[in-house]
Scaffold this motif. Structure first.
Motif, PDB file in Angstrom:
ATOM      1  N   GLU A  18       0.821  -1.207   0.000  1.00 50.67           N
ATOM      2  CA  GLU A  18       0.000   0.000   0.000  1.00 50.67           C
ATOM      3  C   GLU A  18       0.859   1.263   0.000  1.00 50.67           C
ATOM      4  O   GLU A  18       1.746   1.441   0.848  1.00 50.67           O
ATOM      5  CB  GLU A  18      -0.937   0.024   1.205  1.00 50.67           C
ATOM      6  N   GLY A  19       0.583   2.132  -0.976  1.00 50.96           N
ATOM      7  CA  GLY A  19       1.305   3.390  -1.082  1.00 50.96           C
ATOM      8  C   GLY A  19       2.687   3.294  -1.686  1.00 50.96           C
ATOM      9  O   GLY A  19       3.349   4.314  -1.894  1.00 50.96           O
ATOM     10  N   LYS A  20       3.140   2.080  -1.996  1.00 50.87           N
ATOM     11  CA  LYS A  20       4.481   1.886  -2.543  1.00 50.87           C
ATOM     12  C   LYS A  20       4.464   2.015  -4.069  1.00 50.87           C
ATOM     13  O   LYS A  20       3.459   1.769  -4.719  1.00 50.87           O
ATOM     14  CB  LYS A  20       5.024   0.505  -2.167  1.00 50.87           C
ATOM     15  N   ASP A  21       5.606   2.409  -4.599  1.00 57.39           N
ATOM     16  CA  ASP A  21       5.823   2.380  -6.045  1.00 57.39           C
ATOM     17  C   ASP A  21       6.444   1.035  -6.406  1.00 57.39           C
ATOM     18  O   ASP A  21       7.519   0.686  -5.905  1.00 57.39           O
ATOM     19  CB  ASP A  21       6.759   3.508  -6.477  1.00 57.39           C
ATOM     20  N   VAL A  22       5.765   0.287  -7.262  1.00 55.88           N
ATOM     21  CA  VAL A  22       6.215  -1.038  -7.667  1.00 55.88           C
ATOM     22  C   VAL A  22       6.532  -1.010  -9.160  1.00 55.88           C
ATOM     23  O   VAL A  22       5.702  -0.563  -9.959  1.00 55.88           O
ATOM     24  CB  VAL A  22       5.141  -2.111  -7.391  1.00 55.88           C
ATOM     25  N   THR A  23       7.705  -1.486  -9.522  1.00 57.98           N
ATOM     26  CA  THR A  23       8.040  -1.654 -10.932  1.00 57.98           C
ATOM     27  C   THR A  23       8.154  -3.138 -11.227  1.00 57.98           C
ATOM     28  O   THR A  23       8.941  -3.850 -10.600  1.00 57.98           O
ATOM     29  CB  THR A  23       9.358  -0.956 -11.294  1.00 57.98           C
ATOM     30  N   ILE A  24       7.326  -3.594 -12.174  1.00 56.20           N
ATOM     31  CA  ILE A  24       7.368  -4.981 -12.628  1.00 56.20           C
ATOM     32  C   ILE A  24       8.032  -5.000 -13.992  1.00 56.20           C
ATOM     33  O   ILE A  24       7.594  -4.306 -14.915  1.00 56.20           O
ATOM     34  CB  ILE A  24       5.948  -5.578 -12.727  1.00 56.20           C
ATOM     35  N   VAL A  25       9.094  -5.777 -14.118  1.00 55.28           N
ATOM     36  CA  VAL A  25       9.790  -5.895 -15.394  1.00 55.28           C
ATOM     37  C   VAL A  25       9.346  -7.216 -16.028  1.00 55.28           C
ATOM     38  O   VAL A  25       9.759  -8.289 -15.601  1.00 55.28           O
ATOM     39  CB  VAL A  25      11.314  -5.850 -15.209  1.00 55.28           C
ATOM     40  N   GLY A  26       8.485  -7.109 -17.026  1.00 57.21           N
ATOM     41  CA  GLY A  26       7.903  -8.295 -17.648  1.00 57.21           C
ATOM     42  C   GLY A  26       6.395  -8.168 -17.694  1.00 57.21           C
ATOM     43  O   GLY A  26       5.776  -7.778 -16.704  1.00 57.21           O
ATOM     44  N   ARG A  27       5.808  -8.487 -18.851  1.00 62.04           N
ATOM     45  CA  ARG A  27       4.367  -8.302 -19.036  1.00 62.04           C
ATOM     46  C   ARG A  27       3.669  -9.592 -19.460  1.00 62.04           C
ATOM     47  O   ARG A  27       2.694  -9.577 -20.209  1.00 62.04           O
ATOM     48  CB  ARG A  27       4.114  -7.214 -20.070  1.00 62.04           C
ATOM     49  N   LEU A  66      15.075   1.706 -18.784  1.00 61.90           N
ATOM     50  CA  LEU A  66      14.558   0.784 -17.775  1.00 61.90           C
ATOM     51  C   LEU A  66      15.141   1.083 -16.399  1.00 61.90           C
ATOM     52  O   LEU A  66      14.433   1.038 -15.395  1.00 61.90           O
ATOM     53  CB  LEU A  66      14.882  -0.659 -18.189  1.00 61.90           C
ATOM     54  N   GLY A  67      16.420   1.402 -16.348  1.00 63.41           N
ATOM     55  CA  GLY A  67      17.060   1.662 -15.063  1.00 63.41           C
ATOM     56  C   GLY A  67      16.410   2.796 -14.293  1.00 63.41           C
ATOM     57  O   GLY A  67      16.311   2.740 -13.057  1.00 63.41           O
ATOM     58  N   ALA A  68      15.953   3.814 -14.978  1.00 66.87           N
ATOM     59  CA  ALA A  68      15.283   4.921 -14.300  1.00 66.87           C
ATOM     60  C   ALA A  68      13.999   4.455 -13.643  1.00 66.87           C
ATOM     61  O   ALA A  68      13.644   4.903 -12.535  1.00 66.87           O
ATOM     62  CB  ALA A  68      14.993   6.044 -15.291  1.00 66.87           C
ATOM     63  N   LYS A  69      13.300   3.543 -14.306  1.00 67.86           N
ATOM     64  CA  LYS A  69      12.036   3.030 -13.752  1.00 67.86           C
ATOM     65  C   LYS A  69      12.295   2.150 -12.528  1.00 67.86           C
ATOM     66  O   LYS A  69      11.569   2.230 -11.535  1.00 67.86           O
ATOM     67  CB  LYS A  69      11.290   2.216 -14.818  1.00 67.86           C
ATOM     68  N   THR A  70      13.313   1.299 -12.607  1.00 62.78           N
ATOM     69  CA  THR A  70      13.576   0.402 -11.477  1.00 62.78           C
ATOM     70  C   THR A  70      14.197   1.149 -10.302  1.00 62.78           C
ATOM     71  O   THR A  70      13.890   0.832  -9.142  1.00 62.78           O
ATOM     72  CB  THR A  70      14.483  -0.760 -11.913  1.00 62.78           C
TER      73      THR A  70
END
Length: 312
Positions: A156-165, A198-202
């Motif tokens: 909750e409230g966290k920023d999550v980056t998922i690499v893979g769709r 991608l690195g900026a997102k992760t």
């Protein structure tokens, strides 16, 4: 100190916790039954099927298996699926992927009875998940949620980056994490092969989930300080391409005898220096996927037999 999230330990606890529910069902004359279907003789698929059968035996679930010749027509596989749909002793089943090229896997999934679809791949179950009324959560995403819960990480409230769709991990996990639920309410970014920088997102993420199938794509330079890293990838890499003989340790020699070693989508050593918690490969997400398949099988039996049970 970085926490190493032990998927083996968490999965073992889930299996132990499922035992009471399985016995409740058995006492009501409805011992859960899980079937596996394998078309062809792919060695990796055979290994996965064997592992799932052993898991069933350990917790008291009845295990069933159907072999279909790899050269058989799709109709023969469809007939096996129809039989399982009608079998009252089988509460859930999976068709092990991959199937041969001449078989449409999406058509295979559409033929599975949704209430026995313990992978959670049938379009009806996918739709229910997206609508926030999941019958079965897909095993790997659900396992990731359990790992985060055990590690005391609230999305909750966290920023999550998922690499893979993928349909198996990336898409369903994103849907689960954005839902209004105790283990949701996150802000989710889904990245893929065409994502710029991608690195900026992760690096900007509180939680990074790597599920792209590229060995060690994400290293420590791509992880923000104190992030939680969940590595879904399991990749075989040639040992000879990774180490010179002069640098091999005793444990490395064992890998050399096999000719390969298993690595994740995350470069573990450098990522560990930045992360507050991280899953290893092997021993992280993999055991959880198998444990949640048992979980879904018990839930399927409970629904079909109308016997209430407590699930962990």
């Amino acid at each position: 100190m970085t926490e190493i999230i032990d998927g083996n330990a968490v999965a073992s606890q889930i299996r132990d916790d499922l035992t009471a529910a399985i016995e409740t069902l058995a006492d009501a004359g409805a011992r859960p039954g899980l079937a596996t279907v394998l078309m062809g003789d792919d060695p990796a698929s055979q290994t996965y099927v064997n592992m799932k059968q052993r898991d069933c035996e350990e917790v008291g679930i009845e295990s069933h298996h159907v072999d279909v010749d790899g050269d058989a027509s799709p109709a023969e596989l469809y007939d096996a699926i129809a039989d399982l749909n009608e079998d009252p002793d089988v509460h859930g089943y999976i068709v092990q992927a991959p199937v041969p090229d001449h078989v449409d896997y999406r058509e295979v999934i559409r033929r599975v009875d949704p209430i026995k679809d313990v992978d959670g791949f049938h379009p009806e179950n996918v739709g229910r998940l997206v609508a926030g009324d999941a019958r079965f959560r897909p095993c790997t995403p659900h396992g990731i949620q359990k790992l985060l819960e055990t590690a005391g990480v609230e999305p909750e409230g966290k920023d999550v980056t998922i690499v893979g769709r993928s349909d198996i991990v990336g898409k369903p996990l994103a849907n689960l994490l954005i839902q209004k639920a105790e283990d949701g309410n996150a802000t989710v970014t889904v990245c893929h092969s065409r994502t710029d920088d991608l690195g900026a997102k992760t690096r900007s993420a509180d939680i990074v989930v790597a599920a792209v199938g590229v060995p060690e794509l994400i290293d420590g330079s791509m992880i923000g300080e104190g992030a939680v890293v969940i590595d879904v990838g399991v990749n075989r890499v040639d040992v000879s391409e990774r180490r010179s003989e002069d640098s091999q340790t005793a444990s490395d020699q064992s890998d050399t005898e096999k000719g390969y070693e298993l690595v994740g989508d995350v470069e573990f050593e450098s990522a560990k220096e930045k992360a507050s918690a991280i899953t290893p490969v092997p021993g992280g997400v993999g055991p959880m996927t198998r444990a949640m398949l048992l979980y879904n099988t018990v839930k399927a039996a409970s629904l079909q037999e109308d016997v209430a049970v407590d699930l962990p």
